[in-house]
Design an enzyme around this catalytic site. Structure first.
Site, PDB file in Angstrom:
ATOM      1  N   ASP A  34       0.812  -1.229   0.000  1.00 55.50           N
ATOM      2  CA  ASP A  34       0.000   0.000   0.000  1.00 55.50           C
ATOM      3  C   ASP A  34       0.841   1.273   0.000  1.00 55.50           C
ATOM      4  OD1 ASP A  34       1.056  -0.066   2.517  1.00 55.50           O
ATOM      5  OD2 ASP A  34      -0.863  -0.153   3.589  1.00 55.50           O
ATOM      6  N   GLN A  90       8.021  27.010   4.821  1.00 54.76           N
ATOM      7  CA  GLN A  90       6.672  27.296   5.373  1.00 54.76           C
ATOM      8  C   GLN A  90       6.900  27.551   6.863  1.00 54.76           C
ATOM      9  OE1 GLN A  90       3.745  27.490   3.581  1.00 54.76           O
ATOM     10  NE2 GLN A  90       2.570  28.046   5.390  1.00 54.76           N
ATOM     11  N   HIS A 123      16.767  27.238   5.885  1.00 56.13           N
ATOM     12  CA  HIS A 123      16.329  28.383   5.069  1.00 56.13           C
ATOM     13  C   HIS A 123      16.162  29.659   5.897  1.00 56.13           C
ATOM     14  CE1 HIS A 123      14.595  30.746   1.970  1.00 56.13           C
ATOM     15  NE2 HIS A 123      13.482  30.920   2.662  1.00 56.13           N
ATOM     16  N   ASP A 162      18.501  37.393  -5.147  1.00 58.95           N
ATOM     17  CA  ASP A 162      17.612  38.404  -4.561  1.00 58.95           C
ATOM     18  C   ASP A 162      18.246  38.938  -3.273  1.00 58.95           C
ATOM     19  OD1 ASP A 162      17.130  36.420  -2.592  1.00 58.95           O
ATOM     20  OD2 ASP A 162      15.513  35.587  -3.816  1.00 58.95           O
ATOM     21  N   LYS A 185      15.857  45.216  -7.898  1.00 60.38           N
ATOM     22  CA  LYS A 185      14.990  45.936  -8.847  1.00 60.38           C
ATOM     23  C   LYS A 185      15.300  47.427  -8.802  1.00 60.38           C
ATOM     24  CE  LYS A 185      10.838  43.225  -8.994  1.00 60.38           C
ATOM     25  NZ  LYS A 185       9.634  42.938  -8.282  1.00 60.38           N
TER      26      LYS A 185
HETATM   27  C1  R5P Z   1      13.785  31.327  -1.455  1.00 59.09           C
HETATM   28  O1  R5P Z   1      13.674  32.171  -0.572  1.00 59.09           O
HETATM   29  C2  R5P Z   1      14.952  30.412  -1.545  1.00 59.09           C
HETATM   30  O2  R5P Z   1      16.104  30.986  -1.014  1.00 59.09           O
HETATM   31  C3  R5P Z   1      15.190  29.974  -2.974  1.00 59.09           C
HETATM   32  O3  R5P Z   1      15.518  31.115  -3.744  1.00 59.09           O
HETATM   33  C4  R5P Z   1      13.960  29.331  -3.552  1.00 59.09           C
HETATM   34  O4  R5P Z   1      13.508  28.329  -2.711  1.00 59.09           O
HETATM   35  C5  R5P Z   1      14.264  28.757  -4.918  1.00 59.09           C
HETATM   36  O5  R5P Z   1      13.119  28.146  -5.402  1.00 59.09           O
HETATM   37  P1  R5P Z   1      12.954  27.847  -6.946  1.00 59.09           P
HETATM   38  O6  R5P Z   1      14.151  27.063  -7.390  1.00 59.09           O
HETATM   39  O7  R5P Z   1      11.679  27.062  -7.019  1.00 59.09           O
HETATM   40  O8  R5P Z   1      12.852  29.149  -7.662  1.00 59.09           O
END
Ligand code: R5P
Length: 285
Positions: A34, A90, A123, A162, A185
């Site tokens: 299963d 999350q 993270h 970023d 940006k």
């Molecule tokens: C986001 O804050 C993380 O540091 C990564 O930039 C993100 O998880 C990358 O996700 P993906 O490869 O789906 O763009």
């Protein structure tokens, strides 16, 4: 000490054991018809000091970790290494009614009688507050910097995709004297926004984009395309945790990425940097 290798982290567990000069316990993993996972530690571990090594990349990996923790009940001191702690993105309720997934996992682990948990580049460090067990974060960024140095790329510029990746870009670059920056940006007019490195001119430079996790590859593909528009030379990509979901690899390669580099917190053909020695050093302390 005996190392208990989880189903997702067999190679790294073996490397850690080799660094420590200790034994890897034999475990059996199989699936019932299963789909439920069956886990057994075959070796006798009664009263032994044990370290379970298991990344959480999938739901099944989490089940395996919980099973291994349950199976070591007769062991002595138990440490757990979770090289990739999935679900850490999350880390709060973004919408009403959502589970804080990482808190749910932390709660499960907190009821077990564990000595210490080690994680690699979680993270968001703030999630460690959810863990009742003593939890230590290890930082693999200098290992990535070391790999880049050994590749002998001429004057690489380390770029975070970023603003949130500034800390990682700095941690990879600073010990080796590389330049670093992040994409940001800039509003050109009411209608026009330009995304490019915040401070540095990368034209004609070799670039290494760094991120903690690569999942779908969307973030990196976009960053690579934006950097190409800045007329960089070769673009390398390095991450700590190569989740590489769905078509992430082809997406990034199609965006012009020359080489993908990841650590072995998640095992793949791109795991060119090993965290084994770093983890072994931490376990010796
Ligand atoms: C986001 O804050 C993380 O540091 C990564 O930039 C993100 O998880 C990358 O996700 P993906 O490869 O789906 O763009």
């Amino acid at each position: 000490m005996k190392i208990i290798p989880g189903i997702s982290t067999q190679v790294l567990a073996t490397r850690i054991a080799a660094e420590l000069g200790c034994k890897v316990s034999v475990c059996t993993f199989k699936k019932f018809p299963d789909g439920e996972l069956y886990t057994r530690i075959v070796d006798d571990i009664k009263d032994e000091e044990v370290t379970i090594v298991q990344s959480i990349r999938t739901d099944s990996d989490l089940i395996c970790l919980l099973q291994l923790i349950d199976a070591v009940e007769e062991a002595g001191k138990t440490k757990v290494v979770i090289p990739y702690l999935g679900y850490a993105r999350q880390d709060k309720k973004f919408k009403l009614g959502e589970a804080i997934s990482i808190r749910a996992i932390a709660r499960c682990l907190s009821v077990a009688d564990l000595d210490t948990i080690y994680v690699v580049n979680v993270h968001n460090k703030a999630v460690l507050k959810y863990f009742d067990v003593d939890t230590t974060e290890l930082d693999a960024s200098p290992l990535i910097g070391d790999y880049v140095t050994k590749k002998e790329i001429a004057h690489p510029v380390i770029i975070g995709p970023d603003e949130g990746a500034m800390g990682l870009a700095k941690a990879v670059a600073a010990p080796y004297g590389f330049d670093y920056d992040v994409l940001a940006k800039k509003r050109i007019s009411g209608e026009e926004v330009e995304i490019k490195p915040k401070e540095l001119n990368v034209e004609g430079k070799e670039v290494v984009i760094v991120d903690d996790i690569i999942s779908t590859g969307g973030t990196i593909s976009e960053a690579a395309s934006l950097l190409k528009a800045q007329r960089t030379n070769d673009i390398y990509v390095a991450c700590v945790h190569g989740v590489f979901a769905q078509n992430a690899i082809s997406r990034m390669l199609n965006a012009g990425v020359k080489e993908l580099i990841a650590t072995d917190t998640i095992e793949s053909e791109f795991s060119k940097v090993s965290v084994a020695k770093m983890v072994a050093e931490a376990l010796k302390r």
